[in-house]
Design a protein around this motif. Sequence first.
Motif, PDB file in Angstrom:
ATOM      1  N   ASP A 254       0.819  -1.216   0.000  1.00 31.61           N
ATOM      2  CA  ASP A 254       0.000   0.000   0.000  1.00 31.61           C
ATOM      3  C   ASP A 254       0.853   1.267   0.000  1.00 31.61           C
ATOM      4  O   ASP A 254       0.363   2.348  -0.352  1.00 31.61           O
ATOM      5  CB  ASP A 254      -0.918   0.024   1.228  1.00 31.61           C
ATOM      6  CG  ASP A 254      -2.079  -0.943   1.103  1.00 31.61           C
ATOM      7  OD1 ASP A 254      -2.313  -1.450  -0.018  1.00 31.61           O
ATOM      8  OD2 ASP A 254      -2.741  -1.216   2.126  1.00 31.61           O
ATOM      9  N   ASP A 255       2.125   1.138   0.385  1.00 32.51           N
ATOM     10  CA  ASP A 255       3.021   2.297   0.427  1.00 32.51           C
ATOM     11  C   ASP A 255       3.949   2.380  -0.780  1.00 32.51           C
ATOM     12  O   ASP A 255       4.767   3.296  -0.862  1.00 32.51           O
ATOM     13  CB  ASP A 255       3.865   2.263   1.714  1.00 32.51           C
ATOM     14  CG  ASP A 255       3.018   2.461   2.955  1.00 32.51           C
ATOM     15  OD1 ASP A 255       1.953   3.092   2.854  1.00 32.51           O
ATOM     16  OD2 ASP A 255       3.418   1.956   4.033  1.00 32.51           O
ATOM     17  N   TRP A 256       3.859   1.437  -1.699  1.00 35.54           N
ATOM     18  CA  TRP A 256       4.664   1.523  -2.912  1.00 35.54           C
ATOM     19  C   TRP A 256       4.204   2.730  -3.736  1.00 35.54           C
ATOM     20  O   TRP A 256       2.997   2.981  -3.882  1.00 35.54           O
ATOM     21  CB  TRP A 256       4.510   0.286  -3.770  1.00 35.54           C
ATOM     22  CG  TRP A 256       4.970  -0.988  -3.162  1.00 35.54           C
ATOM     23  CD1 TRP A 256       5.528  -1.173  -1.927  1.00 35.54           C
ATOM     24  CD2 TRP A 256       4.885  -2.285  -3.758  1.00 35.54           C
ATOM     25  NE1 TRP A 256       5.798  -2.505  -1.721  1.00 35.54           N
ATOM     26  CE2 TRP A 256       5.420  -3.201  -2.817  1.00 35.54           C
ATOM     27  CE3 TRP A 256       4.404  -2.770  -4.967  1.00 35.54           C
ATOM     28  CZ2 TRP A 256       5.486  -4.581  -3.083  1.00 35.54           C
ATOM     29  CZ3 TRP A 256       4.476  -4.127  -5.237  1.00 35.54           C
ATOM     30  CH2 TRP A 256       5.018  -5.023  -4.308  1.00 35.54           C
ATOM     31  N   THR A 257       5.149   3.458  -4.301  1.00 36.30           N
ATOM     32  CA  THR A 257       4.777   4.590  -5.146  1.00 36.30           C
ATOM     33  C   THR A 257       5.876   4.912  -6.143  1.00 36.30           C
ATOM     34  O   THR A 257       7.062   4.848  -5.811  1.00 36.30           O
ATOM     35  CB  THR A 257       4.481   5.845  -4.300  1.00 36.30           C
ATOM     36  OG1 THR A 257       4.206   6.955  -5.186  1.00 36.30           O
ATOM     37  CG2 THR A 257       5.655   6.219  -3.408  1.00 36.30           C
ATOM     38  N   ASN A 258       5.463   5.226  -7.357  1.00 34.38           N
ATOM     39  CA  ASN A 258       6.402   5.734  -8.355  1.00 34.38           C
ATOM     40  C   ASN A 258       5.918   7.094  -8.876  1.00 34.38           C
ATOM     41  O   ASN A 258       6.137   7.445 -10.037  1.00 34.38           O
ATOM     42  CB  ASN A 258       6.583   4.743  -9.509  1.00 34.38           C
ATOM     43  CG  ASN A 258       5.329   4.575 -10.346  1.00 34.38           C
ATOM     44  OD1 ASN A 258       4.219   4.809  -9.864  1.00 34.38           O
ATOM     45  ND2 ASN A 258       5.484   4.158 -11.588  1.00 34.38           N
ATOM     46  N   PHE A 259       5.253   7.841  -8.004  1.00 30.52           N
ATOM     47  CA  PHE A 259       4.734   9.156  -8.390  1.00 30.52           C
ATOM     48  C   PHE A 259       5.912  10.102  -8.593  1.00 30.52           C
ATOM     49  O   PHE A 259       6.524  10.578  -7.647  1.00 30.52           O
ATOM     50  CB  PHE A 259       3.801   9.695  -7.304  1.00 30.52           C
ATOM     51  CG  PHE A 259       3.212  11.037  -7.646  1.00 30.52           C
ATOM     52  CD1 PHE A 259       2.281  11.165  -8.663  1.00 30.52           C
ATOM     53  CD2 PHE A 259       3.601  12.182  -6.961  1.00 30.52           C
ATOM     54  CE1 PHE A 259       1.742  12.400  -8.982  1.00 30.52           C
ATOM     55  CE2 PHE A 259       3.075  13.417  -7.283  1.00 30.52           C
ATOM     56  CZ  PHE A 259       2.138  13.531  -8.293  1.00 30.52           C
ATOM     57  N   ASN A 260       6.226  10.348  -9.842  1.00 32.03           N
ATOM     58  CA  ASN A 260       7.358  11.188 -10.209  1.00 32.03           C
ATOM     59  C   ASN A 260       7.011  11.909 -11.511  1.00 32.03           C
ATOM     60  O   ASN A 260       7.442  11.492 -12.594  1.00 32.03           O
ATOM     61  CB  ASN A 260       8.624  10.329 -10.369  1.00 32.03           C
ATOM     62  CG  ASN A 260       9.887  11.164 -10.363  1.00 32.03           C
ATOM     63  OD1 ASN A 260       9.895  12.288 -10.849  1.00 32.03           O
ATOM     64  ND2 ASN A 260      10.962  10.608  -9.824  1.00 32.03           N
ATOM     65  N   PRO A 261       6.223  12.976 -11.422  1.00 34.33           N
ATOM     66  CA  PRO A 261       5.755  13.649 -12.641  1.00 34.33           C
ATOM     67  C   PRO A 261       6.889  14.139 -13.551  1.00 34.33           C
ATOM     68  O   PRO A 261       6.769  14.102 -14.781  1.00 34.33           O
ATOM     69  CB  PRO A 261       4.929  14.826 -12.104  1.00 34.33           C
ATOM     70  CG  PRO A 261       4.531  14.417 -10.720  1.00 34.33           C
ATOM     71  CD  PRO A 261       5.661  13.593 -10.214  1.00 34.33           C
TER      72      PRO A 261
END
Length: 227
Positions: A201-208
């Motif tokens: 649930d904490d995985w993220t690749n938010f990198n605009p």
Amino acid sequence: MSLPLVRLLQLSTPALPVGAYTYSQGLEWAIDCGRVSTEADTGEWIADVMRESIASFELPLAGALMQAWQAGNDVEIARLNDDFLASRETRELRAETVQMGYSLTRLLLELDTFSALDGWPERLRAVDTPSFPLAWTAAATAWQIPARDALPAYLWAWLENQVMAAIKAVPLGQSAGQRLLSRLGAEIPALAQRAATLPEDDWTNFNPGLAIASCKHETQYSRLFRS
């Protein structure tokens, strides 16, 4: 020296014939537009991508894939692979992991050290459109490489490829490249340790910024790299 360590060195070397050297993952556009032009700029760009995308999404996913391969959970393997393919935000980034996954899969099936292992070739062949992390973790698990060693090596291989791309395209000298590897590589143990226990649930690749760079690279006039 243990055999799993030898196999890990084989998986993480730039000589692995999967075409990684032909990709910059948007870095080339950042150089072309002037965002990255110095050693300091390069370090900042690569560090941000490493921390906010690779180590926070791709690396924990690789760890989960190793657990699924070990447990024989092929349904989970397929789900994680599909999630990774869906997370690629541009055509170039998706094509990159599909091409590298295909190349590594083909290589592994040609190697006696993998293809002779009971059940492993069949499991790998059964995956539709294998991504690079899927094929890489299949090899690491089949060759009995501990995740505590595999995850830092996976991140190191990515970092080394980014620095090599910067040396060619900025351009930077070899000494500058080694300084970057020394400084950024020092972060890898902590990043890998965190990735190994990071809940999904904490995985993220938010990198605009990375997504925009990759989009822009797709129509860049002059290019050395495929992404």
